[in-house]
Scaffold this motif. Structure first.
Motif, mmCIF file in Angstrom:
data_model
loop_
_atom_site.group_PDB
_atom_site.id
_atom_site.type_symbol
_atom_site.label_atom_id
_atom_site.label_comp_id
_atom_site.label_asym_id
_atom_site.label_seq_id
_atom_site.Cartn_x
_atom_site.Cartn_y
_atom_site.Cartn_z
ATOM 1 N N SER A 191 9.789 -6.619 3.586
ATOM 2 C CA SER A 191 9.634 -6.650 2.536
ATOM 3 C C SER A 191 8.612 -7.630 1.747
ATOM 4 O O SER A 191 7.899 -7.319 1.009
ATOM 5 C CB SER A 191 10.944 -7.118 1.716
ATOM 6 N N ALA A 219 5.295 -6.105 2.229
ATOM 7 C CA ALA A 219 4.942 -5.004 1.238
ATOM 8 C C ALA A 219 4.502 -5.820 -0.052
ATOM 9 O O ALA A 219 3.549 -5.319 -0.880
ATOM 10 C CB ALA A 219 6.256 -4.241 1.059
ATOM 11 N N GLN A 220 5.021 -7.176 -0.259
ATOM 12 C CA GLN A 220 4.676 -7.914 -1.411
ATOM 13 C C GLN A 220 3.240 -8.276 -1.390
ATOM 14 O O GLN A 220 2.762 -8.232 -2.386
ATOM 15 C CB GLN A 220 5.720 -8.853 -1.833
ATOM 16 N N CYS A 242 0.819 -6.905 0.342
ATOM 17 C CA CYS A 242 0.018 -5.656 0.153
ATOM 18 C C CYS A 242 -0.296 -5.057 -1.038
ATOM 19 O O CYS A 242 -1.213 -4.719 -1.714
ATOM 20 C CB CYS A 242 0.461 -4.598 1.121
ATOM 21 N N ASP A 243 1.012 -5.229 -2.037
ATOM 22 C CA ASP A 243 0.994 -4.907 -3.287
ATOM 23 C C ASP A 243 0.013 -5.689 -4.132
ATOM 24 O O ASP A 243 -0.533 -5.315 -5.225
ATOM 25 C CB ASP A 243 2.331 -4.746 -3.862
ATOM 26 N N LEU A 244 0.077 -6.976 -3.651
ATOM 27 C CA LEU A 244 -0.681 -8.242 -4.403
ATOM 28 C C LEU A 244 -2.224 -7.609 -4.213
ATOM 29 O O LEU A 244 -2.909 -7.674 -5.236
ATOM 30 C CB LEU A 244 -0.540 -9.332 -3.993
ATOM 31 N N GLY A 272 -2.415 -3.261 -4.936
ATOM 32 C CA GLY A 272 -1.669 -2.598 -6.074
ATOM 33 C C GLY A 272 -0.404 -2.284 -5.651
ATOM 34 O O GLY A 272 -0.575 -1.910 -4.423
ATOM 35 N N PRO A 273 0.738 -2.060 -6.590
ATOM 36 C CA PRO A 273 1.888 -1.628 -6.088
ATOM 37 C C PRO A 273 1.995 -0.223 -5.747
ATOM 38 O O PRO A 273 1.288 0.659 -6.270
ATOM 39 C CB PRO A 273 2.824 -1.934 -7.352
ATOM 40 N N ASP A 297 4.782 2.843 -3.429
ATOM 41 C CA ASP A 297 6.133 3.123 -2.687
ATOM 42 C C ASP A 297 5.916 2.897 -1.323
ATOM 43 O O ASP A 297 4.805 3.088 -0.686
ATOM 44 C CB ASP A 297 6.874 4.223 -3.216
ATOM 45 N N TYR A 298 7.149 2.486 -0.469
ATOM 46 C CA TYR A 298 6.826 2.395 0.991
ATOM 47 C C TYR A 298 8.081 3.197 1.647
ATOM 48 O O TYR A 298 9.154 3.310 1.175
ATOM 49 C CB TYR A 298 7.175 0.784 1.493
#
Length: 262
Positions: free
Chosen positions: A99, A102-103, A105-107, A110-111, A113-114
């Motif tokens: 988790s 993923a946070q 990588c989203d930063l 960009g956001p 889905d995984y």
């Protein structure tokens, strides 16, 4: 991007540390070859052992963002010297660390889905020879695009330094992150048993010998730190150059690294 990464960990009170890039020992992993520096030891393939020694000595959650080195790795996605982000979180298991990966990588990207897929879904014939397994797995990872995927439930034989699942010891609590067909990160719910570490290291050396590779002296200071007690933790190593490739939509490390051999 480095600033974003550092701010991400500062907000979570994860400490940045710097450990040696040149050490007297290296990994036993038969699939990873270190660069030897005669008279000094080895350029480190990752900061893993040093970071775990810090954790065993009382360090809280920590990370290093620095170069790592591997022998004879050159190509579209490989370079002998590369930037590695490796971090450890106390009290985390593999799910919680996924988790957080993923946070991060989203930063940066960009956001999105995984999805989770198991190793067995990518490599149906688990009884195939290891080199065939590795090839099938690599090709399957390349096919995971577009999208962001966590690969979970590695076979116990490929646990590396992850613990085995307590309810199903045939699989390891290890994960890999693949984004748009590129392998980016490899994480474990960390093994803490020093006797099992020694057994796996010795098994690695048997495999190295069978392959005609040089065996490696076991890292006794690391094993001593484990004997003193590694706290419950999970850790992950992420290829920063590959992350930058994803951010810029690049197809090769040549597009994001200013200097490469030759």
């Amino acid at each position: 991007m480095f600033s974003q990464i550092r701010e991400f960990f500062a907000e979570r009170d994860v400490l940045e540390v710097h450990v040696p890039l040149l050490g007297s020992h290296t990994v036993t992993d038969p699939d990873v070859e270190a660069i030897t520096v005669p008279g000094y030891g080895f350029l480190q393939t990752s900061p893993e052992y040093y970071l775990k020694r810090l954790l065993a000595d009382g360090m809280p959650g920590c990370y290093q963002l620095a170069p790592a080195f591997r022998h004879d790795e050159q190509g579209r996605l490989h370079n002998p010297e590369f930037y590695l982000l490796e971090w450890y979180q106390l009290g985390y298991n593999a799910d919680r660390l996924m988790s957080e990966v993923a946070q991060l990588c989203d930063l940066i990207l960009g956001p999105a889905d995984y999805q989770q897929v198991t190793y067995a879904q990518l490599v149906p014939d688990l009884n195939a020879p290891r080199d065939q397994l590795d090839l099938t797995f690599a090709l399957a990872c390349e096919s995971l695009k577009p999208g962001r995927f966590f690969i979970v439930d590695y076979p116990a034989e490929q646990a590396a330094l992850a613990r085995l699942h307590p309810q199903d010891p045939s699989v390891a609590e290890r994960f890999e992150l693949v984004i748009d067909g590129v392998e980016l990160a490899n994480g474990y719910y960390e093994l803490s048993d020093p006797a099992e570490h020694r057994r796996r290291f010795e098994q690695d050396n048997q495999i190295r010998k069978a392959r005609g590779l040089a065996t490696r002296q076991l890292d006794e200071p690391f094993l001593a730190a484990l004997q003193a007690g590694l706290p419950e933790c999970a850790g992950v190593a992420l290829g920063v150059d590959r992350l930058l490739m994803q951010k810029l939509g690049a197809k090769s490390l040549d597009e994001v690294m200013a200097f490469r051999p030759g």
